[in-house]
Write an enzyme that holds these catalytic residues in place. Sequence first.
Site, short mmCIF file in Angstrom:
data_model
loop_
_atom_site.label_atom_id
_atom_site.label_comp_id
_atom_site.label_asym_id
_atom_site.label_seq_id
_atom_site.Cartn_x
_atom_site.Cartn_y
_atom_site.Cartn_z
N CYS A 1 0.86 -1.18 0.04
CA CYS A 1 -0.06 0.17 0.05
C CYS A 1 0.87 1.24 0.03
CB CYS A 1 -1.06 -0.01 1.16
SG CYS A 1 -0.09 0.00 2.90
N ASP B 1 -34.57 38.46 -29.97
CA ASP B 1 -33.72 39.29 -30.60
C ASP B 1 -33.17 40.38 -29.47
OD1 ASP B 1 -33.28 37.94 -32.68
OD2 ASP B 1 -34.47 39.20 -34.01
#
Length: 514
Positions: free
Chosen positions: A98, A330
């Site tokens: 580990c 728009d």
Amino acid sequence: MLLIEEKYKSVAELLLSSGTCPRCVLRFCCVGSPAPYRLPYKDLEDELWKFLTNDGDILPPNKKVRFEDTELCRSETQIPMAVADSDVADAPQICNLCLGILQHHCSTEFVKKIFHKVQSAGYEFQDFVFPVSLPPQLSVREHSAWLQAQQEMRKQDRLLEKADIIQLKEAYKWIIHPMISEELGVQAVSKSLFEVGVVFCHQDTDEDCHFLATVCKDCFKPTKNKQSVFTRMAVVKALDKIKDNDFVTHFPWPPSSPKTTCQVVDIQCNHASVFVAGRYNKYSRTLPQTPWVIDGERKMESSVEELITEQLMMVFKADSFNFSSSGREDVDVRTLGRGRPFAIELVNPHRVQFTEQDMKDLQQKINNSDKIKVRDLQVVSREALAHMKEGEEEKTKCYSALIWTEKPIGKEDLEFLDDLKELKIIQKTPLRVLHRRPLAARSRVIHTMKTEYVDEHHFRLYLKTQAGTYIKEFAHGDFGRTVPNIGSMMQTTADILELDVESVDVDWPPALED
Ligand code: ZN
């Protein structure tokens, strides 16, 4: 109780005498219960020695001698865990499997470090998930230990599958989750919105993987985004393919004992995105929906998106956002009625717990602007966002337009428009959007029209249309690119002076009481 089955005794001996830590020994002895892993390191070590030297024996102070005496030691090498006085146990030799993760990174100090990191990051959360990124060479070392353990078990005519071994991540979770939970005061769960991630690396042993690239060339193809070809995935794939003999030749047992433990590259906190939806009205004819920037230069000082998200970003303390809406108008078009549905993804928000009243207050703050108003502001799920885009094409939209005609008109000139129902028109992609949309001819339907006479050159036109219809082009014709159009039908030149969206017929997000 260690819960190690007797049959694994030789595996335990083998690993322990090769430089493997007691917790990794438990893993390779297939101990599938968290309790033994959570024993204090020293206690676990003692228990393990008791197990190996027959249960119940009282250990002498110097276990190294005892160990050799009992002839359990099959290797000539020094026995790493043998000296077990408390000082050494506090700083054990670093495990060759580990690389110290189950030793040094299970300590209360490390957990405190995580806690401080989380605390200083300033997140709100109800639970947490703790993903861990391990260096890929751990898989190589595990493979090596597995081959050895397998051999031991074969001597007893037993099998040891790789899947029987407890994964390092699993064991680490068993140990560290309760510790972090206690510090943070919330539970660890597998699906939490709040993530505390740790990335480990171990430079001294990075080269462990390299031989795999010569044996399994095709597993390691360079990819653009990855720094190294030795990703965990590629290494696991190569280990799956490599023949046992080849592996042992290139990576002899036991793996070297490292001098240093894994380094923590990073402890990173992250909160999953939160989604906020609502509907907006736009009252200005000089306000774009999103920031209008051409060649790095701002054309309009603000936008709908900014007016809404500025407040949200401040309150949710998010890193960034993504704005979306059901269609768009728009810059010179107002959006009236109940408004246009929108949703905002707040990325990595630090504050996430809001009451209905909080959301109302937030909405009120946004509405201090005279250019826009929002309603139905609420937190929604990611999944619910689909409702906004669902059937966008089939939906209807209502508009009102102020039309100018070159030819003088009377009320009677408008009557035929009121009678037209389900008028089919063909629209080629308008000239004004050709730079960002492909050229195509689309069929659209004007469901109904209603007119209101203003004077001999002006009238108001109310339209209910299929979503996606270009209204301005339907009025002036776009040089014959939309047919029929108001001008062609009235046999004059027509133009549109003002346009308002009256309704966007999407039933989402749900309306809230005021
Ligand atoms: Zn270990």
